[in-house]
Design an enzyme around this catalytic site. Structure first.
Site, PDB file in Angstrom:
ATOM      1  N   PRO A  19       0.795  -1.208   0.000  1.00 47.12           N
ATOM      2  CA  PRO A  19       0.000   0.000   0.000  1.00 47.12           C
ATOM      3  C   PRO A  19       0.833   1.266   0.000  1.00 47.12           C
ATOM      4  O   PRO A  19       1.594   1.524   0.924  1.00 47.12           O
ATOM      5  CB  PRO A  19      -0.796  -0.104   1.300  1.00 47.12           C
ATOM      6  CG  PRO A  19      -0.122  -1.167   2.105  1.00 47.12           C
ATOM      7  CD  PRO A  19       1.069  -1.631   1.378  1.00 47.12           C
ATOM      8  N   GLU A  20       0.672   2.033  -1.036  1.00 47.14           N
ATOM      9  CA  GLU A  20       1.199   3.393  -1.069  1.00 47.14           C
ATOM     10  C   GLU A  20      -0.024   4.299  -0.917  1.00 47.14           C
ATOM     11  O   GLU A  20      -1.109   3.818  -0.603  1.00 47.14           O
ATOM     12  CB  GLU A  20       1.957   3.630  -2.373  1.00 47.14           C
ATOM     13  CG  GLU A  20       3.110   2.631  -2.554  1.00 47.14           C
ATOM     14  CD  GLU A  20       3.928   2.819  -3.824  1.00 47.14           C
ATOM     15  OE1 GLU A  20       4.070   3.969  -4.262  1.00 47.14           O
ATOM     16  OE2 GLU A  20       4.405   1.829  -4.373  1.00 47.14           O
TER      17      GLU A  20
END
Length: 272
Positions: free
Chosen positions: A2-3
């Site tokens: 997850p960015e």
DNA sequence: CATGCGGCCTGGCAGC
DNA sequence: TGCTGCCAGGCCGCAT
């Protein structure tokens, strides 16, 4: 995994599902993810109402009544899903928040790089958030800011961009993508890049993140939204994970090198 | 101070 | 088929 776009997708997904619910309890099967011991975390959260959900950097903030905020970081492999009905838990389902009204929020994280923290008072003052750089989609993230901050520094621009003290939310995928879009080679020392090129980089960082949010994030392997749906940005990636393939802009071959210990993708035709 | 690297974890996959 | 080694979206702490 997850960015910023993935965390934002989760944030938007769970907001309408959990705001207004009150917390009946929390089940912690893997205490190492949590800063507080399970009993303390449970006691701190029991009976509180979820007031809002927000995102700061790659952290998800669950704001509860009584000035108390749960900070959740998904690490590399974390997912957060909401289930209306109780389901048997699987391997790596480490933490579960159960609501009085029914429904539960389940945190799964095979690699256990994630974290769950509890903040009292202003969550932005919490040590985990206090030293972070500006949000890339905010007005604070400007050409001047990046340019000034990079002067006299020798780190590769890609590492500079991924440093959460420079700007938050940009990880390995979107750093490669933004640099490709801006035509900047990822290993260039950040202090040697002109103001003009930083102006373009700022614009492209914003564009790629916004575009990825619209697509619901990038699913390479296991990312899914709170509702269990994958993101569709993977098919729009220009360089990340495409080593040996043709550049979609110039037809050149996408290269993969290591910068700061991370795989970095670029096209030598488009980037210099 | 700035930089680079190993470590934290598990799972998936390529190659033998 | 089964083993080994390598790789993975993040981040911290340590050595230089």
């Amino acid at each position: 995994m997850p960015e910023l776009p993935e965390v934002e997708t989760i944030c938007r997904g769970i907001t309408p599902l959990i705001v207004g619910l009150s917390i009946a309890g929390i089940i912690i099967r893997e205490p190492r993810l949590c800063v507080l011991i399970p009993a303390d975390l449970s006691a701190s959260l029991h009976g509180r109402t979820v007031l809002a959900v927000s995102r700061r950097a790659k952290y998800l903030l669950i704001h509860c009544s009584g000035d108390c905020t749960l900070l959740i970081h998904l690490g590399m492999s974390g997912t957060l899903r909401f289930f209306a009905e109780p389901l048997s838990c699987e391997r790596h389902d480490h933490v579960e928040i159960i609501f009085d009204q029914g429904g539960r929020l389940r945190f799964r994280d095979p690699r256990r790089f994630g974290a769950i923290l509890l903040s009292h008072g202003d969550p932005l003052a919490h040590p985990a958030l206090a030293g972070l750089g500006p949000e890339p989609l905010s007005d604070e993230f400007t050409t001047d800011y990046l340019y000034r901050r990079s002067r006299q520094r020798t780190v590769a621009v890609k590492s500079f961009l991924m440093d959460q003290k420079t700007v938050v939310g940009v990880g390995n995928i979107y750093a490669s993508e933004a640099l490709h879009a801006a035509g900047i080679v990822p290993w260039r020392p950040c202090g040697t890049i002109s103001r003009r090129r930083y102006a373009l980089l700022v614009k492209e960082v914003r564009a790629v993140l916004l575009h990825a949010i619209e697509a619901g994030g990038t699913t390479l392997r296991d990312f899914q939204s709170a509702a269990g749906k994958p993101g569709y940005f993977a098919q729009e990636l220009m360089v990340y994970g495409r080593a040996g393939d043709q550049c979609r802009k110039c037809g050149g071959e996408i290269q993969n090198i290591r910068i700061g210990g991370r795989s970095s993708f670029y096209c030598s035709g488009c980037q210099s």
